[in-house]
Design a protein around this motif. Structure first.
Motif, mmCIF file in Angstrom:
data_model
loop_
_atom_site.group_PDB
_atom_site.id
_atom_site.type_symbol
_atom_site.label_atom_id
_atom_site.label_comp_id
_atom_site.label_asym_id
_atom_site.label_seq_id
_atom_site.Cartn_x
_atom_site.Cartn_y
_atom_site.Cartn_z
ATOM 1 N N HIS A 42 16.455 3.856 -19.005
ATOM 2 C CA HIS A 42 17.279 3.014 -18.125
ATOM 3 C C HIS A 42 16.408 2.030 -17.349
ATOM 4 O O HIS A 42 16.754 0.838 -17.224
ATOM 5 N N LYS A 43 15.289 2.515 -16.864
ATOM 6 C CA LYS A 43 14.373 1.648 -16.113
ATOM 7 C C LYS A 43 13.825 0.540 -17.009
ATOM 8 O O LYS A 43 13.737 -0.633 -16.601
ATOM 9 N N GLN A 71 22.179 3.122 -23.398
ATOM 10 C CA GLN A 71 21.199 2.292 -22.699
ATOM 11 C C GLN A 71 20.908 0.987 -23.448
ATOM 12 O O GLN A 71 20.091 0.189 -23.001
ATOM 13 N N PRO A 104 15.616 -6.419 -19.912
ATOM 14 C CA PRO A 104 16.876 -6.311 -20.663
ATOM 15 C C PRO A 104 16.906 -7.106 -21.964
ATOM 16 O O PRO A 104 17.744 -6.825 -22.837
ATOM 17 N N ARG A 111 15.201 -0.737 -19.765
ATOM 18 C CA ARG A 111 16.251 -1.687 -20.122
ATOM 19 C C ARG A 111 16.667 -2.538 -18.918
ATOM 20 O O ARG A 111 17.079 -3.689 -19.076
ATOM 21 N N THR A 112 16.570 -1.964 -17.713
ATOM 22 C CA THR A 112 16.918 -2.721 -16.511
ATOM 23 C C THR A 112 15.876 -3.781 -16.201
ATOM 24 O O THR A 112 16.209 -4.931 -15.886
ATOM 25 N N ASN A 113 14.602 -3.402 -16.316
ATOM 26 C CA ASN A 113 13.524 -4.333 -15.977
ATOM 27 C C ASN A 113 13.259 -5.364 -17.070
ATOM 28 O O ASN A 113 12.807 -6.483 -16.777
#
Length: 232
Positions: free
Chosen positions: A67-68, A96, A74, A70-72
């Motif tokens: 998750h981290k 994700q 994307p 893909r968030t940072n």
């Protein structure tokens, strides 16, 4: 093409490098053993085209780490390479936004086919895991059930919501169903004796009708609707 291989085991990284170089001669490959190294390389090289990553490595704890990542970052396509061989890990990875999931126990040819699909712009998920979870013993399309017998119950109100799959044509349902069982576009085309382009058209139509944004989201939707025994 720039590829980042992230795994804290040197042997795994070397094996993946060999596979990737067999598939593509012109590659620039980066390696990372920790999540901090992954993040630093993605910052330094924002044009990295693909990340192959283990679910567990220093600083990277399974789905929290995914998750981290893909968030940072994307916009960077991610393929998970993992020892876990259950549909829950596949589904949670798909949630994700990963574009592929490769079990480490897979044979060399299976890994090559999976990465070849990814490099060709498709998604790749392990059909054998999905089918095993669904209790399926066949790789053929599931037959449509016979229409249910008329029920004496009162008719449903006219404004009762319809199943969204009713929006699809039978062929669009078939294509989406096999996608949910881990089939590639090429394999679906072979099953139905269609061209790959025709399959992509059916899939695109289904995604538009269901308001699905991209192929990985389509895979996640299809796995959820069809791999647990729902007929195609």
């Amino acid at each position: 093409m720039k590829i980042l291989i992230a795994d804290d085991h040197w042997v795994v990284r070397q094996s993946l490098k060999q596979v990737m170089r067999r598939l593509r001669q012109k590659l620039e490959i980066f390696e990372a053993e920790t999540f901090d190294e992954v993040a630093a390389l993605l910052v330094e090289h924002p044009d990295i085209d693909l990340v192959l990553i283990d679910l567990v490595m220093p600083g990277f704890d399974a789905f929290d780490g995914l998750h981290k990542l893909r968030t940072n970052f994307p916009d960077v396509p991610v393929v998970v390479v993992s020892v876990h061989e259950d549909v829950d890990h596949v589904l949670r990875s798909v949630e994700q936004g990963v574009i592929g999931y490769v079990p480490k126990s897979a044979g060399g040819s299976e890994i090559e086919r999976a990465l070849e699909r990814v490099l060709a712009g498709e998604v790749s998920f392990p059909r054998r895991i999905i089918e095993r979870s669904a209790g399926s013993s066949t790789s053929k399309p599931i037959a449509k059930p016979a229409p249910p017998a008329p029920s004496p119950a009162p008719a449903a109100p006219a404004d009762e919501p319809r199943d969204e799959l009713d929006l699809l044509t039978p062929r669009e349902r078939d294509v989406l169903g096999l996608l949910g069982r881990g089939y590639s576009v090429k394999r679906i085309a072979e099953e139905f004796e269609l061209s790959s382009q025709t399959v992509r058209v059916h899939l695109g139509n289904a995604m538009r009708k269901l308001n699905i944004r991209d192929r990985s989201a389509a895979v996640h939707y299809a796995i959820g609707r069809f791999s647990a025994g729902e007929s195609v």
